[in-house]
Design a protein around this motif. Structure first.
Motif, PDB file in Angstrom:
ATOM      1  N   ASP A 248     -30.040 -49.878  12.353  1.00  0.00           N
ATOM      2  CA  ASP A 248     -31.175 -50.668  11.970  1.00  0.00           C
ATOM      3  C   ASP A 248     -31.307 -51.156  10.536  1.00  0.00           C
ATOM      4  O   ASP A 248     -31.391 -52.239  10.121  1.00  0.00           O
ATOM      5  CB  ASP A 248     -32.588 -50.109  12.098  1.00  0.00           C
ATOM      6  N   VAL A 249     -30.637 -50.331   9.578  1.00  0.00           N
ATOM      7  CA  VAL A 249     -30.258 -50.819   8.069  1.00  0.00           C
ATOM      8  C   VAL A 249     -29.501 -51.879   8.181  1.00  0.00           C
ATOM      9  O   VAL A 249     -29.495 -52.608   7.262  1.00  0.00           O
ATOM     10  CB  VAL A 249     -29.729 -49.383   7.470  1.00  0.00           C
ATOM     11  N   ALA A 250     -28.392 -51.813   8.872  1.00  0.00           N
ATOM     12  CA  ALA A 250     -27.173 -53.037   8.951  1.00  0.00           C
ATOM     13  C   ALA A 250     -27.732 -54.152   9.393  1.00  0.00           C
ATOM     14  O   ALA A 250     -27.676 -55.154   8.948  1.00  0.00           O
ATOM     15  CB  ALA A 250     -26.077 -52.343  10.058  1.00  0.00           C
ATOM     16  N   ARG A 251     -28.680 -54.061  10.348  1.00  0.00           N
ATOM     17  CA  ARG A 251     -29.217 -55.320  10.694  1.00  0.00           C
ATOM     18  C   ARG A 251     -30.337 -56.119   9.582  1.00  0.00           C
ATOM     19  O   ARG A 251     -30.418 -57.139   9.640  1.00  0.00           O
ATOM     20  CB  ARG A 251     -30.237 -55.192  12.209  1.00  0.00           C
ATOM     21  N   GLN A 252     -31.251 -55.110   9.062  1.00  0.00           N
ATOM     22  CA  GLN A 252     -32.084 -55.397   8.037  1.00  0.00           C
ATOM     23  C   GLN A 252     -31.145 -56.219   6.714  1.00  0.00           C
ATOM     24  O   GLN A 252     -31.481 -57.045   6.442  1.00  0.00           O
ATOM     25  CB  GLN A 252     -32.694 -54.378   7.243  1.00  0.00           C
ATOM     26  N   VAL A 253     -29.971 -55.571   6.402  1.00  0.00           N
ATOM     27  CA  VAL A 253     -29.316 -56.034   5.365  1.00  0.00           C
ATOM     28  C   VAL A 253     -28.928 -57.572   5.968  1.00  0.00           C
ATOM     29  O   VAL A 253     -28.647 -58.416   5.066  1.00  0.00           O
ATOM     30  CB  VAL A 253     -27.994 -55.079   5.115  1.00  0.00           C
ATOM     31  N   VAL A 254     -28.216 -57.428   6.999  1.00  0.00           N
ATOM     32  CA  VAL A 254     -27.727 -58.846   7.637  1.00  0.00           C
ATOM     33  C   VAL A 254     -28.586 -59.853   7.510  1.00  0.00           C
ATOM     34  O   VAL A 254     -28.545 -60.973   6.935  1.00  0.00           O
ATOM     35  CB  VAL A 254     -27.214 -58.746   8.937  1.00  0.00           C
ATOM     36  N   ASP A 255     -30.016 -59.432   7.820  1.00  0.00           N
ATOM     37  CA  ASP A 255     -31.234 -60.492   7.870  1.00  0.00           C
ATOM     38  C   ASP A 255     -31.613 -60.768   6.518  1.00  0.00           C
ATOM     39  O   ASP A 255     -31.740 -62.196   6.142  1.00  0.00           O
ATOM     40  CB  ASP A 255     -32.158 -59.932   8.698  1.00  0.00           C
ATOM     41  N   LEU A 256     -31.640 -59.946   5.586  1.00  0.00           N
ATOM     42  CA  LEU A 256     -31.914 -60.268   4.102  1.00  0.00           C
ATOM     43  C   LEU A 256     -31.212 -60.941   3.131  1.00  0.00           C
ATOM     44  O   LEU A 256     -31.296 -61.619   2.521  1.00  0.00           O
ATOM     45  CB  LEU A 256     -32.438 -58.913   3.544  1.00  0.00           C
ATOM     46  N   THR A 257     -29.685 -60.771   3.674  1.00  0.00           N
ATOM     47  CA  THR A 257     -28.581 -61.648   2.879  1.00  0.00           C
ATOM     48  C   THR A 257     -28.547 -62.918   3.552  1.00  0.00           C
ATOM     49  O   THR A 257     -27.721 -63.790   2.825  1.00  0.00           O
ATOM     50  CB  THR A 257     -27.585 -60.607   2.914  1.00  0.00           C
ATOM     51  N   GLY A 258     -28.980 -63.152   4.739  1.00  0.00           N
ATOM     52  CA  GLY A 258     -28.562 -64.332   5.551  1.00  0.00           C
ATOM     53  C   GLY A 258     -27.125 -64.547   5.795  1.00  0.00           C
ATOM     54  O   GLY A 258     -26.589 -65.558   5.901  1.00  0.00           O
ATOM     55  N   SER A 259     -26.499 -63.171   6.091  1.00  0.00           N
ATOM     56  CA  SER A 259     -24.997 -63.054   6.077  1.00  0.00           C
ATOM     57  C   SER A 259     -24.636 -63.312   7.451  1.00  0.00           C
ATOM     58  O   SER A 259     -25.614 -63.172   8.344  1.00  0.00           O
ATOM     59  CB  SER A 259     -24.652 -61.733   5.823  1.00  0.00           C
ATOM     60  N   LYS A 260     -23.474 -64.008   7.796  1.00  0.00           N
ATOM     61  CA  LYS A 260     -22.993 -64.250   9.091  1.00  0.00           C
ATOM     62  C   LYS A 260     -21.889 -62.894   9.413  1.00  0.00           C
ATOM     63  O   LYS A 260     -21.244 -63.122  10.498  1.00  0.00           O
ATOM     64  CB  LYS A 260     -22.114 -65.607   9.064  1.00  0.00           C
ATOM     65  N   SER A 261     -21.943 -61.989   8.731  1.00  0.00           N
ATOM     66  CA  SER A 261     -21.150 -60.727   9.044  1.00  0.00           C
ATOM     67  C   SER A 261     -21.489 -60.239  10.282  1.00  0.00           C
ATOM     68  O   SER A 261     -22.757 -60.093  10.759  1.00  0.00           O
ATOM     69  CB  SER A 261     -21.346 -59.697   7.920  1.00  0.00           C
TER      70      SER A 261
END
Length: 315
Positions: A248-261
């Protein structure tokens, strides 16, 4: 105004503590060997007349005149403490003996930054201070886990045998500005990977849990604990009781950064704890404290810091 020694003061949590105590008007002496600490973390304090920095390794004695001591000297990231496990153990044990000896001579109050890792891979949740833990004494994480457990023993023995005024806090996962981008810990790893567009490395299935406390909340707790009466010296759990899965932390970080990772799964490290959740009922009662900053708000502030750090604009 107090004269305060902060060991490990150029590190992640230590630098924030230095900043608060300096701005409160205390005379602060920061000692650090800069193994994981950074001069950049305390650079904005160098112009203050009430701040001093000394390059020093706590495994060797130091002779100063101070009123209070905070011991935060030890690498907390598995990458760094496993890189030199013998030195990690020496820092925990010899460092504690040296600072406790100084505290005993000066009759100075001393704080020990212990860790939730003293609970090992727990068999019960949430973890309360009365739980003795489940720690592997000979594993690759043992230099840190057992080092911190031994440090706690030393602190309480100096308290019982010599009357040293101690405060022992068990710090759970803490994050925020001043973390190293290469320290290998969950929040910094995910943010740096996301900002660079690299795959997000989740170890195992990601269902293991941690409880993340923003650094400003932690600093408030540490300073409040140092001010409590002599009747309670710890150990005291300090952390955020909201339990979150790593995925869940990983998903939040991807969402908040707008990353395509993309999130990728890697083998789970040896002896990696499955669960971390502090019981902070004692902290609520003794120091009237609980964290105020939720994970999303803290991640936003931490991402802003790393965006500047990676672009080379962080002071």
């Amino acid at each position: 105004m107090k004269r305060v020694l902060i060991a490990g003061g150029a590190g992640f949590i230590g630098s924030h503590l230095c900043e608060l105590l300096v701005k409160q008007g205390n005379e602060v002496i920061c000692i650090d060997n800069f193994y994981t600490g950074s001069k950049r973390n305390i650079s904005r304090l160098l112009d203050f007349n009430n701040f001093e920095i000394i390059r020093h390794d706590v495994t060797f004695p130091i002779y100063l005149e101070v009123d209070e001591i905070y011991n935060l000297a030890c690498p907390a990231s598995p990458i760094y403490y496993q890189n030199d496990p013998v030195q990690t153990l020496k820092t925990c044990v010899h460092g504690s003996i040296n600072l406790l000896g100084l505290s005993k001579r000066l009759k100075a109050k001393i704080f020990q930054a212990s860790t939730s890792e003293v609970y090992g891979d727990p068999e019960s949740s949430p973890q309360s201070e009365s739980y003795w833990g489940r720690v592997n004494p000979i594993g690759i994480r043992s230099c840190y886990d057992e080092g911190k457990r031994c440090a706690e023993t030393l602190f309480f023995d100096y308290h019982r045998q010599h009357g040293v005024s101690i405060r022992v806090a068990r710090i759970f996962n803490t994050y925020g500005p001043h973390m190293r981008h290469d320290d290998g810990r969950v929040v910094s790893n995910f943010i740096v990977q996301a900002l660079r567009g690299d795959p997000i490395s989740v170890y195992g299935d990601g269902r293991q849990t941690r409880s993340f406390c923003f650094v400003s909340d932690m600093i408030t707790a540490i300073t409040k604990f140092m001010e409590v009466s002599e009747e309670f010296c710890g150990p005291l759990n300090l952390g955020n009781p909201v339990e979150t899965t790593i995925i869940d932390v990983a998903r939040q970080v991807v969402d908040l950064t707008g990353s395509k990772s993309k999130i990728v799964h890697c083998p789970l490290p040896y002896d990696d704890p499955r669960q971390r959740k502090p019981d902070i009922s004692k902290a609520k009662k003794v120091i009237d404290w609980e964290p105020n900053i939720d994970l999303r708000s803290g991640l936003i502030q931490t991402i802003e810091y790393f965006e500047k750090d990676l672009s080379g604009t962080t002071a």
